[in-house]
Write an enzyme that holds these catalytic residues in place. Structure first.
Site, PDB file in Angstrom:
ATOM      1  N   LYS A 171       0.545  -1.307   0.081  1.00 39.01           N
ATOM      2  CA  LYS A 171       0.048  -0.195  -0.084  1.00 39.01           C
ATOM      3  C   LYS A 171       0.936   1.342  -0.001  1.00 39.01           C
ATOM      4  O   LYS A 171       0.254   2.402   0.582  1.00 39.01           O
ATOM      5  CB  LYS A 171      -0.834  -0.017   1.302  1.00 39.01           C
ATOM      6  CG  LYS A 171      -1.776  -1.232   1.431  1.00 39.01           C
ATOM      7  CD  LYS A 171      -2.612  -1.537  -0.103  1.00 39.01           C
ATOM      8  CE  LYS A 171      -3.580  -0.518  -0.454  1.00 39.01           C
ATOM      9  NZ  LYS A 171      -4.079  -0.602  -1.982  1.00 39.01           N
ATOM     10  N   GLY A 172       2.161   1.246  -0.575  1.00 39.37           N
ATOM     11  CA  GLY A 172       3.153   2.439  -0.583  1.00 39.37           C
ATOM     12  C   GLY A 172       2.979   3.045  -1.906  1.00 39.37           C
ATOM     13  O   GLY A 172       3.506   4.019  -2.114  1.00 39.37           O
ATOM     14  N   GLY A 173       2.433   2.203  -3.009  1.00 40.73           N
ATOM     15  CA  GLY A 173       2.286   2.871  -4.271  1.00 40.73           C
ATOM     16  C   GLY A 173       3.259   1.770  -5.168  1.00 40.73           C
ATOM     17  O   GLY A 173       3.797   2.134  -6.323  1.00 40.73           O
ATOM     18  N   THR A 174       3.400   0.593  -4.942  1.00 36.76           N
ATOM     19  CA  THR A 174       4.298  -0.286  -5.366  1.00 36.76           C
ATOM     20  C   THR A 174       3.593  -0.634  -7.121  1.00 36.76           C
ATOM     21  O   THR A 174       4.644  -0.634  -8.081  1.00 36.76           O
ATOM     22  CB  THR A 174       4.455  -1.573  -5.066  1.00 36.76           C
ATOM     23  OG1 THR A 174       3.226  -2.185  -4.642  1.00 36.76           O
ATOM     24  CG2 THR A 174       5.128  -1.519  -3.676  1.00 36.76           C
ATOM     25  N   ARG A 175       2.261  -0.809  -7.415  1.00 33.53           N
ATOM     26  CA  ARG A 175       2.002  -0.992  -8.652  1.00 33.53           C
ATOM     27  C   ARG A 175       2.034   0.216  -9.484  1.00 33.53           C
ATOM     28  O   ARG A 175       2.474   0.205 -10.583  1.00 33.53           O
ATOM     29  CB  ARG A 175       0.459  -1.232  -8.561  1.00 33.53           C
ATOM     30  CG  ARG A 175      -0.575  -1.344  -9.777  1.00 33.53           C
ATOM     31  CD  ARG A 175       0.175  -2.287 -10.695  1.00 33.53           C
ATOM     32  NE  ARG A 175       0.367  -3.551 -10.287  1.00 33.53           N
ATOM     33  CZ  ARG A 175       0.970  -4.596 -10.993  1.00 33.53           C
ATOM     34  NH1 ARG A 175       1.294  -4.218 -12.239  1.00 33.53           N
ATOM     35  NH2 ARG A 175       1.186  -5.770 -10.515  1.00 33.53           N
ATOM     36  N   ARG A 216       5.235   5.639   2.083  1.00 35.93           N
ATOM     37  CA  ARG A 216       4.430   6.904   2.255  1.00 35.93           C
ATOM     38  C   ARG A 216       4.067   7.067   3.712  1.00 35.93           C
ATOM     39  O   ARG A 216       4.545   6.224   4.518  1.00 35.93           O
ATOM     40  CB  ARG A 216       2.951   6.588   1.371  1.00 35.93           C
ATOM     41  CG  ARG A 216       2.041   5.319   2.087  1.00 35.93           C
ATOM     42  CD  ARG A 216       1.123   4.880   1.216  1.00 35.93           C
ATOM     43  NE  ARG A 216       0.238   6.071   1.200  1.00 35.93           N
ATOM     44  CZ  ARG A 216      -1.319   5.668   0.667  1.00 35.93           C
ATOM     45  NH1 ARG A 216      -1.645   4.515   0.369  1.00 35.93           N
ATOM     46  NH2 ARG A 216      -2.147   6.952   0.685  1.00 35.93           N
ATOM     47  N   TYR A 249      -2.867  10.533 -11.204  1.00 35.26           N
ATOM     48  CA  TYR A 249      -2.248  10.455 -12.517  1.00 35.26           C
ATOM     49  C   TYR A 249      -2.616   9.251 -13.277  1.00 35.26           C
ATOM     50  O   TYR A 249      -2.279   8.196 -12.531  1.00 35.26           O
ATOM     51  CB  TYR A 249      -0.700  10.848 -12.634  1.00 35.26           C
ATOM     52  CG  TYR A 249      -0.581  12.626 -12.229  1.00 35.26           C
ATOM     53  CD1 TYR A 249      -0.451  13.274 -13.373  1.00 35.26           C
ATOM     54  CD2 TYR A 249      -0.556  13.070 -11.073  1.00 35.26           C
ATOM     55  CE1 TYR A 249      -0.098  14.612 -13.524  1.00 35.26           C
ATOM     56  CE2 TYR A 249      -0.217  14.348 -10.960  1.00 35.26           C
ATOM     57  CZ  TYR A 249      -0.133  15.256 -12.234  1.00 35.26           C
ATOM     58  OH  TYR A 249       0.245  16.427 -12.265  1.00 35.26           O
ATOM     59  N   ARG A 303      -9.196   4.094  -3.868  1.00 42.00           N
ATOM     60  CA  ARG A 303     -10.563   4.034  -3.185  1.00 42.00           C
ATOM     61  C   ARG A 303     -10.421   4.862  -1.930  1.00 42.00           C
ATOM     62  O   ARG A 303      -9.709   5.260  -1.398  1.00 42.00           O
ATOM     63  CB  ARG A 303     -10.837   2.795  -2.820  1.00 42.00           C
ATOM     64  CG  ARG A 303     -11.217   1.568  -3.835  1.00 42.00           C
ATOM     65  CD  ARG A 303     -11.217   0.266  -3.086  1.00 42.00           C
ATOM     66  NE  ARG A 303     -12.107  -0.830  -3.844  1.00 42.00           N
ATOM     67  CZ  ARG A 303     -11.648  -2.069  -3.867  1.00 42.00           C
ATOM     68  NH1 ARG A 303     -11.004  -2.712  -2.992  1.00 42.00           N
ATOM     69  NH2 ARG A 303     -12.509  -2.899  -4.643  1.00 42.00           N
ATOM     70  N   PRO A 304     -11.820   5.483  -1.812  1.00 44.77           N
ATOM     71  CA  PRO A 304     -11.898   6.541  -0.692  1.00 44.77           C
ATOM     72  C   PRO A 304     -11.551   5.795   0.781  1.00 44.77           C
ATOM     73  O   PRO A 304     -12.019   4.872   0.897  1.00 44.77           O
ATOM     74  CB  PRO A 304     -13.164   7.020  -0.789  1.00 44.77           C
ATOM     75  CG  PRO A 304     -13.892   6.022  -1.418  1.00 44.77           C
ATOM     76  CD  PRO A 304     -12.941   5.429  -2.612  1.00 44.77           C
TER      77      PRO A 304
END
EC number: 2.8.2.-
Length: 314
Positions: free
Chosen positions: A71-75, A154, A262, A279-280
């Site tokens: 959940k850090g932005g790896t994808r 993050r 983005y 997702r919110p």
């Protein structure tokens, strides 16, 4: 260089690692996820093995690995790096170094899950679970002690909330009971520090394990909060870290007002991350947020000292 977005894969990536303490049914979620991911990995192996080998290419052990964090932005990082013509990326999370059942299959099995690449290209795979694995650092070092590692982080409190949100929606979609975040994060009036989402955000604890085997110069930290707001500068730093010529440009990104983040423009086409991304988050009780911030404060400061760098985290 086209990267295939497979919806089923994203679902598997989102459901992996649901914390047991989320509810008594947590283990069932994990089991179902493992079955799904194993099936996907098997299909991926079959797809790779049936691919026609382009002349002059081979499957190669990755020269760089995105080791986390979940959940850090790896994808997002992987897909954005895929824009670069000298980078090829593995299509699925391999879990080679953190899952014993995969690691015992050996390097040939691992290599066969990689895409074909030319000599001048860098193969990259990403498995967010590596960063928090006690086994992965030594195993990766044993394969290649000079490998270059990418770690995207993050704000640890935001990461906890995002971790919870992922599990929350996955359970809703599976028609399983859910709990509000406050009932998980707080137990008996105190912060539930055993909650795995919180444990994953103790960056200093996990980083200490990696620094036993790798120098700080081999680990490039990507600011996940910045990557979301302004991707190009962070990606240019990665290009330099990997000794690649600058090929990723501002024209490769456009802001999608509907999604609120983005998206990517390359190879004459446009693509956004899967709808499960962005997702919110739930509105979290301010007292709980303060407790999380207070708990992570010393860990964050310790992490800053370890990496000789600070971040704009609470």
């Amino acid at each position: 260089m086209a990267f295939l977005l497979v919806s089923a894969f994203f679902l598997a990536a989102q459901t992996h690692g649901a914390p047991k303490e989320y509810s008594q049914q947590g283990e069932g979620v994990v089991l179902e996820t493992l079955k799904l991911e194993i099936g996907l990995a098997s299909n991926e192996t079959e797809n790779y093995s049936s691919q026609v080998k382009p002349p002059g290419t081979n499957r190669r052990i990755p020269q760089s690995i995105i080791i986390g964090v979940r959940k850090g932005g790896t994808r997002a990082l992987l897909e954005m790096l895929d824009i670069h013509p000298e980078i090829v990326v593995a299509a699925t999370e391999v879990h080679f170094f953190d899952w014993d059942e995969n690691y015992v299959k050996g390097y040939d099995w691992y290599r066969n899950l990689m895409p074909f690449s030319y000599e001048h290209q860098i193969t990259v795979e990403k498995t967010p679970g590596y960063f928090t694995s006690s086994l992965a650092p030594e195993r990766i070092h044993g394969m290649n002690s000079s490998i270059k590692l990418l770690l995207i982080l993050r704000d640890p409190t935001e990461r906890v909330i995002s971790d919870y949100t992922q599990v929350y929606y996955n359970r809703l979609e599976s028609h399983k009971p859910v709990q509000v975040i406050e009932d998980i994060v707080i137990r008996n009036g105190a912060l539930n520090t055993k909650y795995k989402a919180i444990q994953r955000s103790l960056y200093d604890v996990h980083m200490a394990n990696w620094l036993k085997f790798f120098s700080l110069e081999q680990i490039h930290i990507v600011d996940g909060d910045t990557l979301i707001k302004d991707p190009l500068p962070e990606l240019q730093k990665v290009e330099r870290f990997l000794n690649l010529p600058p090929r990723i440009m501002s024209t490769n990104f456009y802001f999608n007002q509907t999604k609120g983040f983005y998206c990517i423009r390359s190879d004459g086409r446009e693509r956004c991350l899967h709808e499960s991304k962005g997702r919110p988050h739930p509105v979290v009780n301010s007292t709980v947020l303060e407790q999380l911030h207070a708990y992570f404060k010393d860990h964050n400061q310790n992490f800053y000292r370890m990496v000789n760098r600070s971040f704009n985290w609470h």
